[in-house]
Structure formats: C-alpha cells, structure tokens
Scaffold this motif. Structure first.
Motif, PDB file in Angstrom:
ATOM      1  N   GLU A  66       0.875  -1.144   0.093  1.00  0.00           N
ATOM      2  CA  GLU A  66      -0.137   0.023  -0.108  1.00  0.00           C
ATOM      3  C   GLU A  66       1.008   1.316   0.006  1.00  0.00           C
ATOM      4  O   GLU A  66       0.519   2.179  -0.560  1.00  0.00           O
ATOM      5  CB  GLU A  66      -0.873   0.121   1.223  1.00  0.00           C
ATOM      6  CG  GLU A  66      -2.164  -1.157   1.397  1.00  0.00           C
ATOM      7  CD  GLU A  66      -1.608  -2.542   1.744  1.00  0.00           C
ATOM      8  OE1 GLU A  66      -0.340  -2.525   1.892  1.00  0.00           O
ATOM      9  OE2 GLU A  66      -2.333  -3.204   1.955  1.00  0.00           O
ATOM     10  N   LEU A  92      -5.734   6.002  -0.615  1.00  0.00           N
ATOM     11  CA  LEU A  92      -5.851   4.617  -0.567  1.00  0.00           C
ATOM     12  C   LEU A  92      -7.556   4.447   0.080  1.00  0.00           C
ATOM     13  O   LEU A  92      -7.962   5.172   0.966  1.00  0.00           O
ATOM     14  CB  LEU A  92      -5.152   4.045   0.584  1.00  0.00           C
ATOM     15  CG  LEU A  92      -3.770   3.802  -0.129  1.00  0.00           C
ATOM     16  CD1 LEU A  92      -2.703   3.898   1.080  1.00  0.00           C
ATOM     17  CD2 LEU A  92      -3.381   2.788  -0.943  1.00  0.00           C
ATOM     18  N   THR A  96      -9.017  -1.687   0.025  1.00  0.00           N
ATOM     19  CA  THR A  96      -7.573  -1.297   0.721  1.00  0.00           C
ATOM     20  C   THR A  96      -7.659  -0.479   1.908  1.00  0.00           C
ATOM     21  O   THR A  96      -7.142  -0.876   2.998  1.00  0.00           O
ATOM     22  CB  THR A  96      -6.820  -0.678  -0.205  1.00  0.00           C
ATOM     23  OG1 THR A  96      -6.446  -1.454  -1.511  1.00  0.00           O
ATOM     24  CG2 THR A  96      -5.186  -0.421   0.237  1.00  0.00           C
ATOM     25  N   VAL A 111      -4.186  -3.061  -4.907  1.00  0.00           N
ATOM     26  CA  VAL A 111      -4.176  -1.797  -3.958  1.00  0.00           C
ATOM     27  C   VAL A 111      -4.987  -0.936  -4.653  1.00  0.00           C
ATOM     28  O   VAL A 111      -4.863  -0.370  -5.762  1.00  0.00           O
ATOM     29  CB  VAL A 111      -2.600  -1.247  -3.928  1.00  0.00           C
ATOM     30  CG1 VAL A 111      -2.824  -0.129  -3.182  1.00  0.00           C
ATOM     31  CG2 VAL A 111      -1.689  -2.216  -2.938  1.00  0.00           C
TER      32      VAL A 111
END
Length: 280
Positions: A66, A92, A96, A111
């Motif tokens: 990530e 993000l 995720t 991700v």
C-alpha cells in the motif's frame, strides 16, 4: 557518487517514508540509476515495485504494498510534501481502506486508490478510481498513510455493490468498534437498499440483511447493532432527555441514594433494594 555516500542520501530520503524511496527522488538527490543498481546488487537496497525501493537496514514496514503504491502515485515528491486532496495525488480507498482500518475480511487483491482526475497506471497490482473526496472524507493511518474514512469507505463499497457477506463483515466491525454514527450510516444504507434487493425498512432493512449474510449480529455494549439502530429513534432520544432532566433536578444527597440503590441492585439483584426518596 560513491556507494557509501549514495546509501546515506537514499537513507535520508527513506527516513521519512517508512524506509522507502523512489527512483525519481534518488535521481533528484544525485543518485543515478547506475549507482542505484549497484546498491541493489550489494544487498543494501531492495527493489519493491516499479520505481520504488526499500533501504534494507530500515526493515520492512507494515502495509508495504500500500505504501509503495501511494509513493508511486507521485514519485517525484517526498511524502511530507504531498497533499492528499491535490489534483496529482490520491488516497487509499475501497477494499484497501478496509485492510488499513482492520474492517472485515474482504479480499483485496489490488491496492485501490481514489484519485481526483482520470489517470492510468501500468502496474498490475494497482487500481485507480476516479472520485472526488472532501477533506473530511480523508484520514490517515497511525503512521501517516492517507486513507478514506470508515464512512466514506462503506459508501464506496456500497456503490461498487460488494457482495453482501463481505460488506456485512465490514459493517459488523465498524459498528462493534463504534467507528461510524448509526443514524448517518442508516441514511447511507437507505440509498443503496434497492440495489441489494431490499424493499422494506430502508437503511435498517439493508443493515439487517447484510449482517445476516455475514452471520454477524454486531454485538457491543450488550446489544446488537440492529437493536441500537432501532433504539436511536427520536422517541428514544426524547426518553433519554426526559430521564436526564429528572436527574438534573436531584440534589447531591438524592444522587448518592440513587447511586447506592443502583450499586445494590448490581451486587445483590435478588434482594429488595432501597427506594429513592425525593423531597417534593
């Protein structure tokens, strides 16, 4: 540039980025790709993903994929220089975000990041979503990684029609840990109830449906999330306010008697407890 000096340069960059740095950041600091390759060959630096590297001595950080994906999104800028709401940045999100918040057990094979303008990436492990995020829909992890709030994350999963079982697990964790406001959540759920085939009771009906699919009752504080949601009605709120008003009218001796009565009821529930006498 000598290897020792180059390692010091990339180490300084990585110090504020979880031990990571990008090829562009290194190049801007005077460490060219040939020198970087030598650091990798010497085992001093690891290649993590396209354009992102790890200083081995720093150790592997949590959520490496990530963090690498987020750095790759704006590879020329240092982490502390970036603004998650900037047009060239991103946050993000989606599955995720569930991983980062520790919600449910929803699979997250890629991700996922939400970006404010249309962009593409050639890295197969990254998925970009075009979307607008307000600042109050963005938060950060304990170590400074930008992520959508729990409420926004749930809304994104609903919009993407994530399967009910996994979404119910996310909701169960969010409610059990009191990470969302129930009334606000019910309003959000009501908008998506038809998409999940729920025709009755709007948001509460969908909440029941999703928790049932997850096999969870979201119990916390001795009550289920559904019960708490139902009790969070205007009538229940009015009752609480009425009780609070009565308590506010008691003097200190009366409050102490009330406390003694409650404690006695907890300690010896089978016995008659003293009744509170109030002065008229």
């Amino acid at each position: 540039m000598e290897r020792v000096e180059a390692l010091q340069v990339v180490g300084d960059i990585a110090a504020d980025q979880w031990g990571l740095f990008t090829t562009r950041q290194a190049d801007a600091a005077g460490v060219n790709r040939t020198t970087l390759t030598r650091l990798v060959s010497a085992g001093l630096v690891d290649h993590v993903t396209r354009g992102v590297h790890l200083v081995v001595a720093a150790g592997t950080p949590n959520h490496l994929e990530e963090k690498s994906a987020w750095l790759h999104l704006a590879p020329s800028r240092r982490a502390w220089e970036r603004d998650a709401a900037d047009q060239d940045d991103g946050v993000l999100s989606h599955r995720t975000a569930c991983v980062l918040h520790g919600l449910g057990d929803i699979p997250a094979p890629q991700v996922e990041l939400t970006v404010p303008r249309r962009r593409t990436t050639r890295i197969s492990g990254i998925r970009l979503h075009r979307g607008d995020l307000s600042r109050d829909e963005i938060t950060t992890t304990n170590d400074g990684l930008p992520v959508t709030t729990v409420e926004r994350t749930i809304r994104d999963l609903l919009a993407g029609q994530v399967d009910g079982g996994h979404l119910g697990g996310v909701l169960n964790d969010a409610l059990r840990r009191q990470l969302v406001d129930v009334q606000r959540l019910l309003v959000i759920l009501a908008d998506y109830a038809p998409a999940y085939g729920v025709a009755e009771n709007g948001g509460l009906g969908l909440l029941r449906h999703l928790l049932h699919q997850a096999g969870a009752d979201a119990a916390f504080d001795g009550r289920s999330a559904v019960t708490m949601a139902a009790e969070s009605s205007p009538e229940a709120t009015a009752t609480v306010h009425a009780i609070a008003a009565q308590l506010a009218g008691l003097d200190m001796p009366q409050l102490k008697k009330l406390q003694a009565a409650v404690n006695a009821a907890i300690d010896e529930p089978g016995k008659n407890n003293p009744r509170l006498e109030t002065e008229q």
